[in-house]
Write a protein that holds these residues in place. Structure first.
Motif, PDB file in Angstrom:
ATOM      1  N   TRP A  51      -3.240   4.666  -5.575  1.00 45.63           N
ATOM      2  CA  TRP A  51      -2.208   5.182  -4.673  1.00 45.63           C
ATOM      3  C   TRP A  51      -2.646   6.541  -4.141  1.00 45.63           C
ATOM      4  CZ3 TRP A  51       1.778   4.325  -1.759  1.00 45.63           C
ATOM      5  CH2 TRP A  51       2.661   5.343  -1.431  1.00 45.63           C
ATOM      6  N   SER A  52      -2.666   6.691  -2.824  1.00 49.46           N
ATOM      7  CA  SER A  52      -3.022   7.948  -2.182  1.00 49.46           C
ATOM      8  C   SER A  52      -1.901   8.328  -1.218  1.00 49.46           C
ATOM      9  CB  SER A  52      -4.338   7.772  -1.418  1.00 49.46           C
ATOM     10  OG  SER A  52      -4.590   8.895  -0.608  1.00 49.46           O
ATOM     11  N   GLU A  60       8.733   3.068 -10.447  1.00 49.02           N
ATOM     12  CA  GLU A  60       8.613   1.646 -10.812  1.00 49.02           C
ATOM     13  C   GLU A  60       7.518   0.947 -10.018  1.00 49.02           C
ATOM     14  OE1 GLU A  60      10.062   0.157 -13.444  1.00 49.02           O
ATOM     15  OE2 GLU A  60      10.748   2.188 -13.854  1.00 49.02           O
ATOM     16  N   GLU A  61       7.418   1.235  -8.731  1.00 50.96           N
ATOM     17  CA  GLU A  61       6.410   0.593  -7.890  1.00 50.96           C
ATOM     18  C   GLU A  61       4.991   0.979  -8.309  1.00 50.96           C
ATOM     19  OE1 GLU A  61      10.170   0.770  -5.441  1.00 50.96           O
ATOM     20  OE2 GLU A  61       9.128   2.103  -6.800  1.00 50.96           O
ATOM     21  N   LEU A  63       7.065  -0.563   0.200  1.00 48.88           N
ATOM     22  CA  LEU A  63       6.825   0.855  -0.098  1.00 48.88           C
ATOM     23  C   LEU A  63       7.421   1.747   0.982  1.00 48.88           C
ATOM     24  CD1 LEU A  63       3.179   0.723  -1.455  1.00 48.88           C
ATOM     25  CD2 LEU A  63       5.246   1.250  -2.754  1.00 48.88           C
ATOM     26  N   LYS A  64       7.246   1.355   2.236  1.00 49.58           N
ATOM     27  CA  LYS A  64       7.792   2.137   3.343  1.00 49.58           C
ATOM     28  C   LYS A  64       9.317   2.224   3.239  1.00 49.58           C
ATOM     29  CE  LYS A  64       7.734   2.552   8.341  1.00 49.58           C
ATOM     30  NZ  LYS A  64       7.167   2.117   9.604  1.00 49.58           N
ATOM     31  N   ALA A  65       9.953   1.096   2.946  1.00 48.96           N
ATOM     32  CA  ALA A  65      11.414   1.082   2.814  1.00 48.96           C
ATOM     33  C   ALA A  65      11.876   1.965   1.651  1.00 48.96           C
ATOM     34  CB  ALA A  65      11.906  -0.347   2.623  1.00 48.96           C
ATOM     35  N   ALA A  66      11.194   1.881   0.524  1.00 48.94           N
ATOM     36  CA  ALA A  66      11.569   2.681  -0.646  1.00 48.94           C
ATOM     37  C   ALA A  66      11.417   4.175  -0.357  1.00 48.94           C
ATOM     38  CB  ALA A  66      10.718   2.273  -1.847  1.00 48.94           C
ATOM     39  N   LEU A  67      10.304   4.552   0.245  1.00 47.72           N
ATOM     40  CA  LEU A  67      10.083   5.960   0.562  1.00 47.72           C
ATOM     41  C   LEU A  67      11.093   6.469   1.579  1.00 47.72           C
ATOM     42  CD1 LEU A  67       6.202   5.865   0.683  1.00 47.72           C
ATOM     43  CD2 LEU A  67       7.573   7.249  -0.899  1.00 47.72           C
ATOM     44  N   CYS A 102      -3.869  -7.685  -1.177  1.00 46.02           N
ATOM     45  CA  CYS A 102      -3.460  -8.097  -2.526  1.00 46.02           C
ATOM     46  C   CYS A 102      -2.454  -7.130  -3.150  1.00 46.02           C
ATOM     47  CB  CYS A 102      -4.669  -8.293  -3.433  1.00 46.02           C
ATOM     48  SG  CYS A 102      -5.475  -6.786  -3.982  1.00 46.02           S
ATOM     49  N   GLY A 103      -2.165  -6.016  -2.481  1.00 44.30           N
ATOM     50  CA  GLY A 103      -1.129  -5.104  -2.952  1.00 44.30           C
ATOM     51  C   GLY A 103      -1.511  -4.256  -4.144  1.00 44.30           C
ATOM     52  N   GLN A 104      -2.782  -3.916  -4.279  1.00 42.78           N
ATOM     53  CA  GLN A 104      -3.218  -3.119  -5.417  1.00 42.78           C
ATOM     54  C   GLN A 104      -3.663  -1.712  -5.062  1.00 42.78           C
ATOM     55  OE1 GLN A 104      -3.224  -3.890  -8.877  1.00 42.78           O
ATOM     56  NE2 GLN A 104      -1.701  -5.205  -7.938  1.00 42.78           N
TER      57      GLN A 104
END
Length: 106
Positions: A73-74, A65-66, A12-16, A34-36
């Motif tokens: 998500w916050s 997509e993510e 997520l950090k890389a995409a942002l 768990c990535g949720q």
């Protein structure tokens, strides 16, 4: 059926960073790995002149997509000037390190 890619703090950090030209990104997995569920601080000059709703829509569009694979998500979205102002005004929080609680035992 194709296997879904695992969403992580790093991915997520890389995409942002790539998609929003950020100067700072902090992502924390709030789901215990768990990535949720993720919480984030996103600092980008692209937020200049945007209200809070527009900033969040910009982030959600960048992670379209993510976000499909995430339960919660916050995002806190700031311009570089807002981030610097808040860093200067906020005292260090005792008992935390990089957004995680420290000094506790099971």
């Amino acid at each position: 059926m194709a296997e879904e890619a695992t969403i992580t703090e790093a991915s997520l950090k890389a995409a942002l960073s790539e998609r929003l030209k950020t100067v700072h990104v902090g992502v924390t997995d709030m789901s215990g790995g768990c990535g949720q569920s993720f919480s984030s601080l996103i600092v980008s000059p692209e937020f200049q002149g945007q209200n809070s709703l527009k900033r969040h829509r910009t982030v959600n569009a960048a992670l379209k997509e993510e976000i499909k694979s995430i339960h919660a998500w916050s995002a806190k979205c700031q311009t570089p000037a807002e981030w610097e102002r808040d860093k200067a005004a906020a005292p260090p929080t005792a008992g935390t390190e990089n957004g995680h609680v420290t000094g506790t035992t099971a």
